[in-house]
Design a protein around this motif. Structure first.
Motif, short mmCIF file in Angstrom:
data_model
loop_
_atom_site.label_atom_id
_atom_site.label_comp_id
_atom_site.label_asym_id
_atom_site.label_seq_id
_atom_site.Cartn_x
_atom_site.Cartn_y
_atom_site.Cartn_z
N GLU A 169 -8.75 16.56 20.25
CA GLU A 169 -7.89 15.97 21.28
C GLU A 169 -7.90 14.44 21.18
N GLY A 170 -9.08 13.89 20.96
CA GLY A 170 -9.19 12.44 20.82
C GLY A 170 -8.47 11.93 19.58
N ALA A 171 -8.59 12.68 18.47
CA ALA A 171 -7.93 12.29 17.22
C ALA A 171 -6.41 12.33 17.38
N LYS A 172 -5.92 13.38 18.02
CA LYS A 172 -4.47 13.51 18.22
C LYS A 172 -3.93 12.37 19.09
N ALA A 173 -4.63 12.11 20.18
CA ALA A 173 -4.18 11.06 21.09
C ALA A 173 -4.18 9.69 20.41
N TYR A 174 -5.21 9.41 19.62
CA TYR A 174 -5.29 8.10 18.98
C TYR A 174 -4.29 7.97 17.83
N ALA A 175 -4.09 9.06 17.08
CA ALA A 175 -3.10 9.04 16.00
C ALA A 175 -1.72 8.73 16.56
N GLU A 176 -1.37 9.38 17.66
CA GLU A 176 -0.06 9.13 18.28
C GLU A 176 0.02 7.72 18.84
N LYS A 177 -1.08 7.20 19.34
CA LYS A 177 -1.10 5.82 19.83
C LYS A 177 -0.83 4.84 18.68
N LEU A 178 -1.28 5.18 17.49
CA LEU A 178 -1.05 4.34 16.32
C LEU A 178 0.34 4.53 15.72
N VAL B 129 0.47 18.98 12.12
CA VAL B 129 -0.24 20.26 12.32
C VAL B 129 -1.36 20.00 13.32
N TYR B 130 -1.47 20.90 14.30
CA TYR B 130 -2.55 20.82 15.28
C TYR B 130 -2.96 22.26 15.58
N GLU B 131 -3.97 22.75 14.84
CA GLU B 131 -4.31 24.18 14.86
C GLU B 131 -5.79 24.40 15.13
N VAL B 132 -6.07 25.36 16.00
CA VAL B 132 -7.44 25.78 16.28
C VAL B 132 -7.79 26.95 15.37
N TYR B 133 -9.08 27.10 15.03
CA TYR B 133 -9.54 28.28 14.30
C TYR B 133 -10.78 28.84 15.00
N PRO B 134 -11.15 30.10 14.73
CA PRO B 134 -12.25 30.74 15.47
C PRO B 134 -13.57 29.98 15.34
N SER B 135 -14.46 30.20 16.29
CA SER B 135 -15.75 29.50 16.29
C SER B 135 -16.65 29.92 15.13
N SER B 136 -16.47 31.14 14.63
CA SER B 136 -17.24 31.60 13.47
C SER B 136 -16.26 32.14 12.42
N PRO B 137 -15.53 31.25 11.77
CA PRO B 137 -14.46 31.70 10.88
C PRO B 137 -14.97 32.27 9.56
N LYS B 138 -14.26 33.26 9.06
CA LYS B 138 -14.54 33.83 7.74
C LYS B 138 -13.48 33.41 6.74
N ASP B 139 -12.29 33.11 7.25
CA ASP B 139 -11.16 32.75 6.38
C ASP B 139 -10.23 31.80 7.12
N LEU B 140 -9.98 30.65 6.53
CA LEU B 140 -9.09 29.66 7.14
C LEU B 140 -7.75 29.57 6.42
N THR B 141 -7.45 30.55 5.59
CA THR B 141 -6.22 30.50 4.79
C THR B 141 -4.95 30.30 5.63
N PRO B 142 -4.75 31.01 6.75
CA PRO B 142 -3.52 30.80 7.53
C PRO B 142 -3.36 29.35 7.98
N GLN B 143 -4.44 28.76 8.45
CA GLN B 143 -4.37 27.36 8.90
C GLN B 143 -4.18 26.40 7.72
#
Length: 485
Positions: A247-256, A262-276
């Motif tokens: 959230e902080g990175a997104k807000a500051y990037a937009e400020k700049l 792309v702004y995507e969440v992935y599971p807390s214990s991921p096995k595969d991040l291919t979709p993201q």
């Protein structure tokens, strides 16, 4: 018959005498109880869930896991040196097993290193009295309920003067109400969620930047290095800390003026991040940011490499700062950058403190590293360099002890008051507490980059030890053996 009358007369006299004595005794004031010196027995929690983690003890006896045998100690002794006890006791429910094991162990070793340094130098100077320091720690196993139980036990049974939070924003947030309930000052280490400091807690203080600020120096660095940068992709792990980083990175990037494609969440214990990862590839960003911890950060880099998702800069939180990051990934780790609270190459020194007109406190960087390596060898089996997790925990101890020294007291209110009026420097950086947020607003994060198998501080220039390699090598170039140096 005469004898019987005489006997009755004697008995009557005796009864009268006894009644008189009883009445006299009842009229006297109660006797005073003898005065005794109050003591507290430090005991381990009886529940098996809060049993002490069995580890090899560190080189100094000042760091203590509670013994199965109860130890009786006198707690607070008031002297001419103010309210300075014979021993300052700090407690922590640090996770040294479970999902935070790597970071928690480094944090514990860092705290122990500073404790040992003080004790080997005679203790903390508290109003002219040299006072020893003790760290009592128990393994919370990266579990919230266990961390809460241990924290309460440290306060109510072990009678610690102060607390270090456990590593992990979820654990630190969970134990903060307990510190607040008992009025015990707690330094938050290894936890950065902004929410910890948005609850209005009086006795919970931050010694480093919050999570929302992690990627600020990374974005500042890239736009000042390359004004043509336009697009940013952000992936983040579904956890308290990483959500705040994203959230902080997104807000500051937009400020700049940057576009977050792309702004995507992935599971807390991921096995595969291919979709993201494929969404990032399709968006073709200039900069890729992954808000991660150690294991999922490795996975993200591996799958970015597999899918050949190139960018001018790839930045991750936490993962690149763990020494084993390069061991796990090899050349794939080349050019990866990450924000850090501190690195061995950072140049905070007594001379710099003098130039800035602030007081220096505690060991130098070189002394801290030496003591850390000793603890790591004793408890972990090998000498390793400290990362920022270790230095952060050390800063928590230093902040508490600086406050004690200035307040000449271990009372939380007085120590807090001293810190709110202080500005000083340690090997970790500068400290100035904002009384509104309870955050250290003088501390600045740095950015590291892996170059030729080593990590170097590349930003900001005032404390940097090398230059940013930019733009990053492609994954094919890394596979071909090229290095970022």
């Amino acid at each position: 018959m005469a004898i019987s009358k005489t006997l009755l007369a004697v008995i009557a006299v005796v009864v009268v005498v006894l009644i008189g004595v009883g009445a006299w005794l009842a009229s006297q004031p109660p006797a005073q109880a003898p005065t005794t010196t109050p003591t507290t027995t430090a005991q381990p929690t009886s529940s098996p869930q809060t049993s002490t983690q069995q580890t090899t003890p560190p080189p100094s006896s000042s760091a203590q896991q509670p013994s199965p045998t109860a130890t009786t100690t006198t707690r607070t002794t008031t002297t001419q040196a103010g309210e300075c006890p014979d021993e300052i006791v700090i407690g922590t429910a640090m996770p040294i097993s479970g999902r935070y094991a790597a970071e928690g162990q480094y944090s514990l070793w860092g705290a122990l290193a500073v404790v040992n340094w003080f004790n080997d130098n005679g203790g903390l100077d508290c109003g002219g009295k040299k006072v020893k320091v003790k760290l009592i720690y128990r393994d919370s196993e990266s579990k919230l309920e266990l961390a809460q139980s241990i924290t309460e036990s440290l306060i109510t049974q072990d009678k610690v003067h102060f607390l270090l939070s456990p590593y992990g924003s979820d654990l630190a947030l969970g134990v903060s109400p307990i510190a607040e309930k008992y009025g015990v000052l707690m330094a938050v280490v290894g936890a950065s969620s902004d929410r910890i400091f948005q609850q209005g807690f009086k006795y919970v203080i931050g010694v480093a930047a919050p999570a929302s600020q992690y990627m600020v120096p990374v974005l500042d660095m890239v736009v000042k290095t390359d004004p043509t940068v336009k697009k940013v992709a952000i992936l983040y792990r579904d956890s308290e800390f990483n959500r705040q980083v994203a959230e902080g990175a997104k807000a500051y990037a937009e400020k700049l003026g940057l576009q977050v494609v792309v702004y995507e969440v992935y599971p807390s214990s991921p096995k595969d991040l291919t979709p993201q990862i494929l969404k990032v590839k399709q968006a073709a960003p200039d900069v890729i940011i992954v808000a991660s911890h150690f294991a999922d950060g490795q996975l993200a880099v591996q799958q970015l490499a597999e899918q050949k998702v190139d960018a001018k800069l790839v930045a991750l939180s936490v993962a690149p700062l763990v020494p084993d990051f390069y061991k796990a990934l090899g050349a794939k780790a080349e050019c990866i950058v990450g924000p850090s609270h501190w690195e061995p190459g950072v140049k905070y020194t007594p001379d710099l403190a003098k130039q800035r007109g602030v007081e220096w406190f505690g060991p130098t960087k070189e002394e801290f590293i030496t003591y850390f390596k000793k603890v790591a060898k004793q408890m972990g089996g090998q000498e390793v360099d400290p990362g920022y997790h270790a230095a952060w925990a050390a800063e928590g101890v230093l902040t508490i002890l600086y406050g004690v020294q200035k307040a000449i007291s271990t009372k939380s209110d007085k120590v807090l008051g001293a810190l709110q009026n202080a500005r000083f420097m340690t090997f970790f950086g500068e400290f100035k507490l904002d009384p509104t947020t309870n955050l250290n607003v003088a501390h600045s994060m740095v950015v590291i980059q892996w170059q030729g198998g080593n990590r170097y501080v590349v930003w900001p220039a005032v404390v940097a030890e090398g230059k940013l390699f930019y733009p990053s090598l492609t994954w094919d170039e890394k596979a071909a053996g090229k290095l970022c140096k």
